[in-house]
Design a protein around this motif. Sequence first.
Motif, PDB file in Angstrom:
ATOM      1  N   UNK A 291       0.836  -1.206   0.000  1.00  0.00           N
ATOM      2  CA  UNK A 291       0.000   0.000   0.000  1.00  0.00           C
ATOM      3  C   UNK A 291       0.869   1.253   0.000  1.00  0.00           C
ATOM      4  N   UNK A 292       1.875   1.281   0.885  1.00  0.00           N
ATOM      5  CA  UNK A 292       2.757   2.452   0.962  1.00  0.00           C
ATOM      6  C   UNK A 292       3.525   2.647  -0.340  1.00  0.00           C
ATOM      7  N   UNK A 293       4.017   1.553  -0.915  1.00  0.00           N
ATOM      8  CA  UNK A 293       4.762   1.654  -2.175  1.00  0.00           C
ATOM      9  C   UNK A 293       3.892   2.207  -3.286  1.00  0.00           C
ATOM     10  N   UNK A 294       2.636   1.744  -3.366  1.00  0.00           N
ATOM     11  CA  UNK A 294       1.720   2.224  -4.397  1.00  0.00           C
ATOM     12  C   UNK A 294       1.436   3.714  -4.240  1.00  0.00           C
ATOM     13  N   UNK A 295       1.497   4.203  -2.983  1.00  0.00           N
ATOM     14  CA  UNK A 295       1.245   5.621  -2.710  1.00  0.00           C
ATOM     15  C   UNK A 295       2.527   6.453  -2.762  1.00  0.00           C
ATOM     16  N   UNK A 296       3.654   5.826  -3.136  1.00  0.00           N
ATOM     17  CA  UNK A 296       4.957   6.514  -3.177  1.00  0.00           C
ATOM     18  C   UNK A 296       5.331   7.108  -1.828  1.00  0.00           C
ATOM     19  N   UNK A 297       5.102   6.326  -0.773  1.00  0.00           N
ATOM     20  CA  UNK A 297       5.460   6.749   0.577  1.00  0.00           C
ATOM     21  C   UNK A 297       6.507   5.815   1.154  1.00  0.00           C
ATOM     22  N   UNK A 298       7.257   6.342   2.134  1.00  0.00           N
ATOM     23  CA  UNK A 298       8.298   5.562   2.792  1.00  0.00           C
ATOM     24  C   UNK A 298       7.805   5.048   4.141  1.00  0.00           C
ATOM     25  N   UNK A 299       8.511   4.024   4.631  1.00  0.00           N
ATOM     26  CA  UNK A 299       8.214   3.493   5.952  1.00  0.00           C
ATOM     27  C   UNK A 299       9.505   2.994   6.582  1.00  0.00           C
ATOM     28  N   UNK A 300       9.381   2.504   7.820  1.00  0.00           N
ATOM     29  CA  UNK A 300      10.433   1.697   8.430  1.00  0.00           C
ATOM     30  C   UNK A 300       9.752   0.644   9.291  1.00  0.00           C
ATOM     31  N   UNK A 301      10.515  -0.353   9.714  1.00  0.00           N
ATOM     32  CA  UNK A 301       9.945  -1.400  10.557  1.00  0.00           C
ATOM     33  C   UNK A 301      10.128  -1.031  12.009  1.00  0.00           C
ATOM     34  N   UNK A 302       9.019  -1.013  12.741  1.00  0.00           N
ATOM     35  CA  UNK A 302       9.058  -0.715  14.159  1.00  0.00           C
ATOM     36  C   UNK A 302       9.422  -1.932  14.985  1.00  0.00           C
ATOM     37  N   UNK A 303       9.401  -1.765  16.311  1.00  0.00           N
ATOM     38  CA  UNK A 303       9.729  -2.879  17.196  1.00  0.00           C
ATOM     39  C   UNK A 303       9.184  -2.589  18.583  1.00  0.00           C
ATOM     40  N   UNK A 304       9.326  -3.552  19.465  1.00  0.00           N
ATOM     41  CA  UNK A 304       9.048  -3.359  20.886  1.00  0.00           C
ATOM     42  C   UNK A 304      10.332  -3.597  21.685  1.00  0.00           C
ATOM     43  N   UNK A 305      11.451  -3.173  21.120  1.00  0.00           N
ATOM     44  CA  UNK A 305      12.782  -3.407  21.694  1.00  0.00           C
ATOM     45  C   UNK A 305      12.918  -4.911  21.963  1.00  0.00           C
TER      46      UNK A 305
END
Length: 380
Positions: A291-305
């Motif tokens: 979805x983000x790629x289709x919208x030309x947006x960036x992301x990163x992978x989160x975590x819970x440490x």
Amino acid sequence: MEHRCNIKKLEFFEVVVPAHDGVINSPSLNKPLHMLPVGGKKGWSVQFDQLPKLILRLELDNGVVGLGEFYRDHNWQVIEDVTEQLLGQDIRSISLQNLPIPLAREYDGFECAIWDAFAKLHGMPLYQLLGGKVRNRVKVGAWSSHRELAEVGEWSAQYHQQGYDCIKFKCDLDDDAVGWCEEIKKHAPGMKVIFDPNERWENAGEARALLRDLEKVGNVLLIEDPLPKWMVRDYADLRQCSSVKIVQHISLPYVYQGQRIHDVIKCIEHGAVDGFNFNAGLAKFRQMDAIASAANMYCWHGSEVDLGILEAMYVHQSAAAQSCIWPGDIFGRMIRSHDLLETPLRFEPPFAQVPEGAGLGVELSRDAIEKFSVSQRQFD
């Protein structure tokens, strides 16, 4: 030989792995980071490293072993019920993108182990099941919770000297976020800052004033979850008041808060964000990346440490995700006293290398499991 791919045994190791002294926040501060309620306690009342985590060793009839790691504070009743359903199933008959498991916070731990075993069964690294990697190394950042102003500059500089070019902080309105950025600019020139208020900047008026002052300092990469998530119109307005990027954290493990994949679409439709922090298991992270790629947006992978198994999964996911450009929250090893891996993930700041070999490409340290284990259960 068909029966030799059945799920034969599930071993669970409950562990408590404390953080290194002083790495979460300044010693003078006491701001627990676990957002969810624990037992009879409200959210934000327990520090994350005090909570148990569960490690899964899933074994097939043919000896192939898949590893999984659950998010902190698991529900044993859910674990036992799902285990009963999985025992005896042929792993090749299970749809990897739709496991026979109900929507629950425990879903991703089982998914990790099943995908790891499936990839090992076919002699391929996990990222191949995600469509193949689009990068050989994954951008990662440094991390801290709340800090006193007097130490934040030198604290950031130590990570900058190691090679990290971005550091993420937890913050609320009691913290001097502008002063932090000024100190970081002085002690670690060129280092970028991510702020994660966890929705605690209260209202758009407070957030606008802070954003304009932070913009003047000039070293903020983005702000994650400044306001309560439902305030999508205010998020859209914040994007117009400064050049600082605004991001929402879509965390599917927070299933009890109602976070779902369609929240990604809602944020895009309302022009509420410049990108995302995604937390999810393998199949659903791939959906959100699409979805983000289709919208030309960036992301990163989160975590819970997290510990090493989940972090290895995050690296595989990030390497295979087109939109996963920003520095990921893969920093558990620098925070916790062990990652439970026989050989740690390879970090060359500001990057983490993608593990090679079949499946996740990591092995459990039996010595570490024994040291940090508080209980163990086996089902076969």
